[in-house]
Scaffold this motif. Sequence first.
Motif, PDB file in Angstrom:
ATOM      1  N   UNK A   1       0.841  -1.193   0.000  1.00 32.70           N
ATOM      2  CA  UNK A   1       0.000   0.000   0.000  1.00 32.70           C
ATOM      3  C   UNK A   1       0.882   1.251   0.000  1.00 32.70           C
ATOM      4  N   UNK A   2       0.347   2.333  -0.503  1.00 36.49           N
ATOM      5  CA  UNK A   2       1.114   3.563  -0.601  1.00 36.49           C
ATOM      6  C   UNK A   2       1.103   4.375   0.695  1.00 36.49           C
ATOM      7  N   UNK A   3       0.321   3.935   1.700  1.00 32.23           N
ATOM      8  CA  UNK A   3       0.264   4.633   2.981  1.00 32.23           C
ATOM      9  C   UNK A   3       0.563   3.662   4.107  1.00 32.23           C
ATOM     10  N   UNK A   4       1.073   4.205   5.205  1.00 27.45           N
ATOM     11  CA  UNK A   4       1.377   3.404   6.385  1.00 27.45           C
ATOM     12  C   UNK A   4       0.884   4.125   7.623  1.00 27.45           C
ATOM     13  N   UNK A   5       0.849   3.400   8.739  1.00 26.11           N
ATOM     14  CA  UNK A   5       0.421   4.001   9.991  1.00 26.11           C
ATOM     15  C   UNK A   5       1.351   5.159  10.352  1.00 26.11           C
ATOM     16  N   UNK A   6       0.765   6.291  10.727  1.00 26.91           N
ATOM     17  CA  UNK A   6       1.554   7.456  11.112  1.00 26.91           C
ATOM     18  C   UNK A   6       1.704   8.486  10.013  1.00 26.91           C
ATOM     19  N   UNK A   7       1.426   8.134   8.753  1.00 23.69           N
ATOM     20  CA  UNK A   7       1.508   9.106   7.659  1.00 23.69           C
ATOM     21  C   UNK A   7       0.430  10.177   7.816  1.00 23.69           C
ATOM     22  N   UNK A   8       0.772  11.405   7.466  1.00 24.87           N
ATOM     23  CA  UNK A   8      -0.212  12.475   7.375  1.00 24.87           C
ATOM     24  C   UNK A   8      -0.832  12.398   5.986  1.00 24.87           C
ATOM     25  N   UNK A   9      -2.163  12.408   5.906  1.00 24.11           N
ATOM     26  CA  UNK A   9      -2.845  12.274   4.626  1.00 24.11           C
ATOM     27  C   UNK A   9      -3.952  13.310   4.501  1.00 24.11           C
ATOM     28  N   UNK A  10      -4.396  13.527   3.263  1.00 19.31           N
ATOM     29  CA  UNK A  10      -5.562  14.354   2.974  1.00 19.31           C
ATOM     30  C   UNK A  10      -6.587  13.460   2.283  1.00 19.31           C
ATOM     31  N   UNK A  11      -7.875  13.638   2.626  1.00 20.15           N
ATOM     32  CA  UNK A  11      -8.946  12.834   2.050  1.00 20.15           C
ATOM     33  C   UNK A  11      -9.353  13.446   0.717  1.00 20.15           C
ATOM     34  N   UNK A  13     -11.949  12.065  -1.447  1.00 21.24           N
ATOM     35  CA  UNK A  13     -13.330  11.834  -1.861  1.00 21.24           C
ATOM     36  C   UNK A  13     -14.207  11.549  -0.646  1.00 21.24           C
ATOM     37  N   UNK A  14     -15.499  11.765  -0.826  1.00 20.18           N
ATOM     38  CA  UNK A  14     -16.452  11.493   0.243  1.00 20.18           C
ATOM     39  C   UNK A  14     -16.865  12.764   0.954  1.00 20.18           C
ATOM     40  N   UNK A  15     -17.666  12.599   2.003  1.00 20.19           N
ATOM     41  CA  UNK A  15     -18.180  13.772   2.706  1.00 20.19           C
ATOM     42  C   UNK A  15     -17.100  14.496   3.506  1.00 20.19           C
ATOM     43  N   UNK A  16     -15.979  13.829   3.794  1.00 27.83           N
ATOM     44  CA  UNK A  16     -14.879  14.449   4.535  1.00 27.83           C
ATOM     45  C   UNK A  16     -13.774  14.934   3.607  1.00 27.83           C
ATOM     46  N   UNK A  17     -14.084  15.177   2.354  1.00 28.29           N
ATOM     47  CA  UNK A  17     -13.108  15.611   1.354  1.00 28.29           C
ATOM     48  C   UNK A  17     -12.394  16.885   1.808  1.00 28.29           C
ATOM     49  N   UNK A  18     -11.049  16.861   1.687  1.00 29.37           N
ATOM     50  CA  UNK A  18     -10.240  18.012   2.052  1.00 29.37           C
ATOM     51  C   UNK A  18      -9.710  17.979   3.473  1.00 29.37           C
ATOM     52  N   UNK A  19     -10.243  17.105   4.322  1.00 29.93           N
ATOM     53  CA  UNK A  19      -9.762  17.021   5.700  1.00 29.93           C
ATOM     54  C   UNK A  19      -8.409  16.328   5.738  1.00 29.93           C
ATOM     55  N   UNK A  20      -7.588  16.760   6.695  1.00 27.42           N
ATOM     56  CA  UNK A  20      -6.276  16.163   6.892  1.00 27.42           C
ATOM     57  C   UNK A  20      -6.244  15.424   8.217  1.00 27.42           C
ATOM     58  N   UNK A  21      -5.444  14.375   8.280  1.00 28.84           N
ATOM     59  CA  UNK A  21      -5.334  13.616   9.515  1.00 28.84           C
ATOM     60  C   UNK A  21      -4.230  12.588   9.434  1.00 28.84           C
ATOM     61  N   UNK A  22      -3.972  11.965  10.577  1.00 27.49           N
ATOM     62  CA  UNK A  22      -2.934  10.945  10.672  1.00 27.49           C
ATOM     63  C   UNK A  22      -3.581   9.574  10.564  1.00 27.49           C
ATOM     64  N   UNK A  23      -2.911   8.653   9.896  1.00 31.52           N
ATOM     65  CA  UNK A  23      -3.434   7.292   9.763  1.00 31.52           C
ATOM     66  C   UNK A  23      -3.215   6.555  11.080  1.00 31.52           C
ATOM     67  N   UNK A  24      -4.315   6.034  11.640  1.00 28.55           N
ATOM     68  CA  UNK A  24      -4.264   5.317  12.905  1.00 28.55           C
ATOM     69  C   UNK A  24      -4.089   3.817  12.712  1.00 28.55           C
ATOM     70  N   UNK A  25      -4.732   3.265  11.677  1.00 24.27           N
ATOM     71  CA  UNK A  25      -4.685   1.831  11.455  1.00 24.27           C
ATOM     72  C   UNK A  25      -4.828   1.542   9.969  1.00 24.27           C
ATOM     73  N   UNK A  26      -4.155   0.479   9.509  1.00 23.68           N
ATOM     74  CA  UNK A  26      -4.184   0.093   8.100  1.00 23.68           C
ATOM     75  C   UNK A  26      -4.662  -1.351   8.005  1.00 23.68           C
ATOM     76  N   UNK A  27      -5.578  -1.607   7.065  1.00 23.54           N
ATOM     77  CA  UNK A  27      -6.071  -2.954   6.791  1.00 23.54           C
ATOM     78  C   UNK A  27      -5.674  -3.306   5.358  1.00 23.54           C
TER      79      UNK A  27
END
Length: 111
Positions: A1-11, A13-27
């Motif tokens: 996957x291109x993301x891992x736990x702890x990465x800062x990401x921006x959303x 698509x979806x209703x939360x589009x544009x929000x930024x946050x840290x990845x807590x868990x990856x499946x």
Amino acid sequence: MHVRRGHQVVVLAGEDRGKRGKILKVFPDKGRVIVEGVNFISRHMRPSAGMPQGGIVKKEAPIHASNVMVICPKCNEPTRPTFKSIKDANKTSRKKAQVCKKCGEMIEVTS
């Protein structure tokens, strides 16, 4: 996957589009991630020993990994990271590293 736990990401698509946050868990088997402060759901909890009052609890739900993009720590911009091969200092083996396409900064070294 291109993301891992702890990465800062921006959303993206979806209703939360544009929000930024840290990845807590990856499946990785399902291709989903949980991002801090994004995609809240209401869970109705029955009273139990751990939660004697019960009630409605809000918590983050997983979103698809394709709907998030990594934020470069140097240029603070969303980027699609490229993977480059780097050589270890004292070893003959090589490792893969995620690199920002815009500024060239190394995001993370993977094995």
